[in-house]
Design a protein around this motif. Structure first.
Motif, PDB file in Angstrom:
ATOM      1  N   ILE A 177       0.862  -1.188   0.000  1.00 33.87           N
ATOM      2  CA  ILE A 177       0.000   0.000   0.000  1.00 33.87           C
ATOM      3  C   ILE A 177       0.896   1.235   0.000  1.00 33.87           C
ATOM      4  CG2 ILE A 177      -1.736   1.323   1.270  1.00 33.87           C
ATOM      5  CD1 ILE A 177      -2.716  -1.354   2.450  1.00 33.87           C
ATOM      6  N   ILE A 178       0.695   2.091  -0.997  1.00 32.31           N
ATOM      7  CA  ILE A 178       1.448   3.345  -1.088  1.00 32.31           C
ATOM      8  C   ILE A 178       0.490   4.499  -0.843  1.00 32.31           C
ATOM      9  CG2 ILE A 178       2.813   4.865  -2.569  1.00 32.31           C
ATOM     10  CD1 ILE A 178       3.740   2.402  -4.088  1.00 32.31           C
ATOM     11  N   ALA A 179       0.701   5.196   0.260  1.00 35.21           N
ATOM     12  CA  ALA A 179      -0.097   6.375   0.597  1.00 35.21           C
ATOM     13  C   ALA A 179       0.689   7.611   0.188  1.00 35.21           C
ATOM     14  CB  ALA A 179      -0.395   6.402   2.090  1.00 35.21           C
ATOM     15  N   SER A 180       0.044   8.527  -0.504  1.00 31.90           N
ATOM     16  CA  SER A 180       0.746   9.726  -0.959  1.00 31.90           C
ATOM     17  C   SER A 180       0.417  10.932  -0.095  1.00 31.90           C
ATOM     18  CB  SER A 180       0.440   9.999  -2.436  1.00 31.90           C
ATOM     19  OG  SER A 180       1.156   9.113  -3.261  1.00 31.90           O
ATOM     20  N   GLU A 181       0.428  10.710   1.214  1.00 30.36           N
ATOM     21  CA  GLU A 181       0.340  11.822   2.164  1.00 30.36           C
ATOM     22  C   GLU A 181       1.612  12.666   2.059  1.00 30.36           C
ATOM     23  OE1 GLU A 181      -1.925  12.861   4.362  1.00 30.36           O
ATOM     24  OE2 GLU A 181      -2.935  11.197   5.374  1.00 30.36           O
ATOM     25  N   PRO A 182       1.556  13.939   2.469  1.00 32.67           N
ATOM     26  CA  PRO A 182       2.751  14.790   2.387  1.00 32.67           C
ATOM     27  C   PRO A 182       3.846  14.336   3.343  1.00 32.67           C
ATOM     28  CG  PRO A 182       1.007  15.902   3.619  1.00 32.67           C
ATOM     29  CD  PRO A 182       0.387  14.673   3.021  1.00 32.67           C
ATOM     30  N   THR A 183       5.064  14.815   3.090  1.00 30.51           N
ATOM     31  CA  THR A 183       6.215  14.405   3.888  1.00 30.51           C
ATOM     32  C   THR A 183       6.179  14.967   5.302  1.00 30.51           C
ATOM     33  OG1 THR A 183       7.525  16.285   3.098  1.00 30.51           O
ATOM     34  CG2 THR A 183       7.684  14.223   1.849  1.00 30.51           C
ATOM     35  N   MET A 184       5.418  16.064   5.517  1.00 30.59           N
ATOM     36  CA  MET A 184       5.266  16.672   6.852  1.00 30.59           C
ATOM     37  C   MET A 184       6.620  16.993   7.482  1.00 30.59           C
ATOM     38  SD  MET A 184       1.970  16.837   7.119  1.00 30.59           S
ATOM     39  CE  MET A 184       1.495  17.041   8.827  1.00 30.59           C
ATOM     40  N   ASN A 185       7.271  18.014   6.971  1.00 32.91           N
ATOM     41  CA  ASN A 185       8.540  18.553   7.482  1.00 32.91           C
ATOM     42  C   ASN A 185       9.761  17.728   7.091  1.00 32.91           C
ATOM     43  OD1 ASN A 185       7.128  20.646   8.754  1.00 32.91           O
ATOM     44  ND2 ASN A 185       6.892  19.460  10.642  1.00 32.91           N
ATOM     45  N   ALA A 186       9.568  16.534   6.558  1.00 37.23           N
ATOM     46  CA  ALA A 186      10.707  15.751   6.081  1.00 37.23           C
ATOM     47  C   ALA A 186      11.010  16.140   4.625  1.00 37.23           C
ATOM     48  CB  ALA A 186      10.416  14.264   6.188  1.00 37.23           C
ATOM     49  N   GLN A 187      12.138  15.678   4.135  1.00 42.62           N
ATOM     50  CA  GLN A 187      12.543  15.998   2.769  1.00 42.62           C
ATOM     51  C   GLN A 187      11.923  15.010   1.777  1.00 42.62           C
ATOM     52  OE1 GLN A 187      14.280  18.888   2.138  1.00 42.62           O
ATOM     53  NE2 GLN A 187      13.934  19.156   4.345  1.00 42.62           N
ATOM     54  N   LEU A 188      12.084  15.298   0.500  1.00 42.73           N
ATOM     55  CA  LEU A 188      11.440  14.494  -0.531  1.00 42.73           C
ATOM     56  C   LEU A 188      12.082  13.124  -0.687  1.00 42.73           C
ATOM     57  CD1 LEU A 188       8.970  15.039  -2.325  1.00 42.73           C
ATOM     58  CD2 LEU A 188      10.534  15.554  -4.191  1.00 42.73           C
ATOM     59  N   ASN A 189      13.226  12.930  -0.114  1.00 43.26           N
ATOM     60  CA  ASN A 189      13.853  11.603  -0.147  1.00 43.26           C
ATOM     61  C   ASN A 189      13.415  10.740   1.034  1.00 43.26           C
ATOM     62  OD1 ASN A 189      15.389  13.405   1.554  1.00 43.26           O
ATOM     63  ND2 ASN A 189      16.926  11.786   1.726  1.00 43.26           N
ATOM     64  N   SER A 190      12.410  11.211   1.764  1.00 45.64           N
ATOM     65  CA  SER A 190      11.939  10.458   2.929  1.00 45.64           C
ATOM     66  C   SER A 190      10.750   9.574   2.574  1.00 45.64           C
ATOM     67  CB  SER A 190      11.528  11.406   4.057  1.00 45.64           C
ATOM     68  OG  SER A 190      10.368  12.135   3.705  1.00 45.64           O
ATOM     69  N   LEU A 191      10.670   8.445   3.243  1.00 44.32           N
ATOM     70  CA  LEU A 191       9.513   7.554   3.178  1.00 44.32           C
ATOM     71  C   LEU A 191       9.087   7.257   4.608  1.00 44.32           C
ATOM     72  CD1 LEU A 191      10.670   4.927   0.508  1.00 44.32           C
ATOM     73  CD2 LEU A 191       8.917   6.684   0.179  1.00 44.32           C
ATOM     74  N   THR A 192       7.810   7.373   4.869  1.00 42.86           N
ATOM     75  CA  THR A 192       7.291   7.001   6.183  1.00 42.86           C
ATOM     76  C   THR A 192       6.932   5.528   6.160  1.00 42.86           C
ATOM     77  OG1 THR A 192       6.446   9.213   6.668  1.00 42.86           O
ATOM     78  CG2 THR A 192       5.455   7.385   7.870  1.00 42.86           C
ATOM     79  N   ASN A 193       7.528   4.767   7.070  1.00 43.00           N
ATOM     80  CA  ASN A 193       7.206   3.336   7.145  1.00 43.00           C
ATOM     81  C   ASN A 193       6.615   2.946   8.501  1.00 43.00           C
ATOM     82  OD1 ASN A 193       9.592   3.719   8.575  1.00 43.00           O
ATOM     83  ND2 ASN A 193      10.471   1.750   7.973  1.00 43.00           N
ATOM     84  N   GLY A 194       6.278   3.943   9.312  1.00 40.43           N
ATOM     85  CA  GLY A 194       5.653   3.654  10.595  1.00 40.43           C
ATOM     86  C   GLY A 194       5.041   4.901  11.192  1.00 40.43           C
ATOM     87  N   ARG A 195       4.075   4.676  12.068  1.00 38.79           N
ATOM     88  CA  ARG A 195       3.410   5.774  12.768  1.00 38.79           C
ATOM     89  C   ARG A 195       3.116   5.365  14.207  1.00 38.79           C
ATOM     90  NH1 ARG A 195       0.113   9.884  10.005  1.00 38.79           N
ATOM     91  NH2 ARG A 195       0.458   9.851   7.756  1.00 38.79           N
ATOM     92  N   VAL A 196       2.943   6.373  15.045  1.00 34.72           N
ATOM     93  CA  VAL A 196       2.529   6.127  16.426  1.00 34.72           C
ATOM     94  C   VAL A 196       1.047   5.768  16.463  1.00 34.72           C
ATOM     95  CG1 VAL A 196       4.245   7.702  17.376  1.00 34.72           C
ATOM     96  CG2 VAL A 196       1.979   8.577  16.760  1.00 34.72           C
TER      97      VAL A 196
END
Length: 367
Positions: free
Chosen positions: A153-172
């Motif tokens: 599953i690829i979610a295209s939510e914004p990076t939220m203060n991270a750079q464009l080379n970032s990928l979020t792979n976890g959340r609280v």
């Protein structure tokens, strides 16, 4: 609609007011768009025309699913917006508009990137993400079979203060507790005979913030007072005061562990988990996922930096989807001022994400 560029599609989406719970118009627009792109459409309506869209095209053993949410928060501080929130406005290198970053740019990117993809692909566009994720939870309850052949599953939510080379792979995860403080009413003339519940609650809340670091094991956990209520009846010492405490839970912290520590602050205070219509969200983390090397190589080539993985201190529909056990990554644009006035999108990041997603899908056809 098939010929729309990602910029043109974003303009149309921003012009549609989709502040929750008013997602009907944008849902209908996206259904027509996806039909024009030859997707098979299924709909899960949670009431009042609030339609979650489940779309698929092609055939295969496994599918990648692109996810986006159609709703936005409301217009915050409307008098402080410098542009019309419902009109895509370019100023310098940025676009401005409500939802332009969170997350209509992400939706515009992947919908245009995949329009010519010949392989097996799925899309989920949900409602109510900015509220209690009722849309996503309802889809999982009513259409679990839709996800059985999804491997990423690829979610295209914004990076939220991270750079464009970032990928979020976890959340609280997240919990909300209700706190009730009982005092003792008395005439203000005899103030010493009463117990001021507001004063007592104020002391409790101060201790919560003072002891914040000791409440948690995870550096990603957070706590805040999100609501306070209490008043004097007539000329009386206030006898009841309440507040709500919002907690974000990183791994190592649990509802039980935090509740125990909060109770230790003042045992006379009553604390309970606040009831809500949908389940509370738990943390997740996916260290590995399909096509990881391919995606990392594309990002490094296009952005010029190695991928940085982000564990995000916020919750969203990704937490809901993660309960399926399917790897979820967030790969989006870069902007700012989400959930406040003058939300913006860095146009360069929008173009880069679209090119990266196009390249990813093109590479999949060669496998």
């Amino acid at each position: 609609m098939r010929t729309l560029t990602h910029h043109e599609l974003l303009k149309k989406l921003v012009e549609i007011n989709s502040v929750y719970p008013n997602e009907e118009e944008i849902s209908n627009f996206c259904i027509d768009l996806l039909k024009d792109l030859n997707f098979d459409i299924d709909v899960v309506d949670i009431g009042n025309g609030r339609k979650n869209i489940l779309a698929k095209r092609g055939k295969g053993d496994t599918a990648i699913l692109f996810y986006g949410h159609l709703d936005t928060v409301g217009v915050v501080n409307s008098e402080e917006w410098n542009t019309d929130p419902f009109k895509l406005t370019q100023k310098g290198n940025n676009y401005y508009g409500l939802g332009v970053s969170d997350m209509k740019s992400g939706i515009s990117s992947f919908l245009t990137a995949l329009k010519n993809f010949p392989g097996y692909i799925k899309i989920l566009l949900s409602v109510d993400e900015e509220n209690i994720s009722e849309g996503a939870w309802t889809v999982l309850e009513k259409k679990p079979e839709f996800f059985k052949d999804v491997n990423l599953i690829i979610a295209s939510e914004p990076t939220m203060n991270a750079q464009l080379n970032s990928l979020t792979n976890g959340r609280v995860g997240r919990r909300v507790f209700e706190v009730t403080v009982a005092g003792k009413a008395a005439h203000l003339f005899n103030q010493s005979e009463g117990i001021d519940s507001i004063n007592k609650l104020t002391g409790f809340m101060s201790k919560v913030y003072d002891l914040e670091k000791s409440l948690f094991e995870s550096k990603y956990s957070r706590i805040q007072i999100r609501k306070i209520s209490g008043e004097s009846v007539g000329m009386s010492v206030p006898a009841l005061a309440t507040c709500e405490i919002e907690v974000l839970l990183g791994f190592g912290d649990t509802e039980k562990s935090v509740l125990e520590k909060l109770n230790q602050i003042d045992e006379s205070v009553q604390i309970r988990l606040k009831d809500r219509k949908t389940p509370y969200l738990d943390p997740y983390l996916f260290k590995d996922y399909p096509f990881k090397e391919m995606i990392e190589e594309i990002i490094e080539k296009r952005i010029g930096k190695k991928v940085e993985y982000v564990y995000r201190s916020s919750v969203g529909d990704e937490n809901v989807l993660a309960t399926l056990g399917i790897p979820v990554i967030t790969w989006g644009t870069k902007g700012g001022n989400e959930h406040t006035n003058n939300e913006y999108l860095e146009i360069k990041s929008f173009d880069q994400l679209n090119k990266m997603q196009e390249e990813f899908l093109s590479n999949l056809t060669k496998l």
